[in-house]
Design an enzyme around this catalytic site. Sequence first.
Site, PDB file in Angstrom:
ATOM      1  N   HIS A 115       0.799  -1.214   0.000  1.00  0.00           N
ATOM      2  CA  HIS A 115       0.000   0.000   0.000  1.00  0.00           C
ATOM      3  C   HIS A 115       0.840   1.276   0.000  1.00  0.00           C
ATOM      4  O   HIS A 115       0.276   2.384  -0.032  1.00  0.00           O
ATOM      5  CB  HIS A 115      -0.909   0.034   1.240  1.00  0.00           C
ATOM      6  N   GLY A 116       2.161   1.146   0.038  1.00  0.00           N
ATOM      7  CA  GLY A 116       3.012   2.331   0.044  1.00  0.00           C
ATOM      8  C   GLY A 116       2.757   3.250  -1.133  1.00  0.00           C
ATOM      9  O   GLY A 116       2.971   4.467  -1.045  1.00  0.00           O
TER      10      GLY A 116
END
Length: 206
Positions: A120-121
């Site tokens: 999800h970065g």
Amino acid sequence: MPGKKILMLVGEFSEEYEIFVFEQAMHAVGHTVHVVCPGKKAGEAIKTSLHDFEGHQTYTEKLGHDYYVNKTFADVNPADYDAVYCAGGRGPEYIRIDKGVQAIVRHFHETGKPIFTICHGVQILIAVDGVVRGREVAALQYCEPEVTLAGGIYIDVPPTGAHVDGNLVSAKGWPGLSNFMRECLKVLGTEIRYGEILMRDERKAA
């Protein structure tokens, strides 16, 4: 080659493995990693999370170990760092709206310095206009619509895979950490050499 300085962006409930494993591996080869969270000072703790796929329609989330950030967020000068790393998990969805986080990402984008993102970065990157536009980027598959809407090209790597587009290194999640970090090290210009290991008696004789 001197060690590089890497800035890691995390938040409460960022993915445990993607913090601890990345940091310790980079320290092991001589790089410095400063881990920062908006609103946190050096020595203060954040909660981490551990995500896994256990046969349900989506991933499960469990409480991970506490992590004590080693740099005060307010003291960060992005110009002091050679690369930025966006860890995944739950943290990115809220720290991406922080203006300080956005300014840091914008600095690395505009200067062309390495940007690393996993899971999800990528949510942190797409919060800054233009960062992923026209770029190939891997992430957890649930982030594909966001990547596409931000003008990026989503790359569906295997769970253990990683993808490189110039100075941008990305991966789907923590099962790909080894390949992801290998590519990060290449982009950083890190060369690891292997030599013969002398047995104890041979070292004494020498």
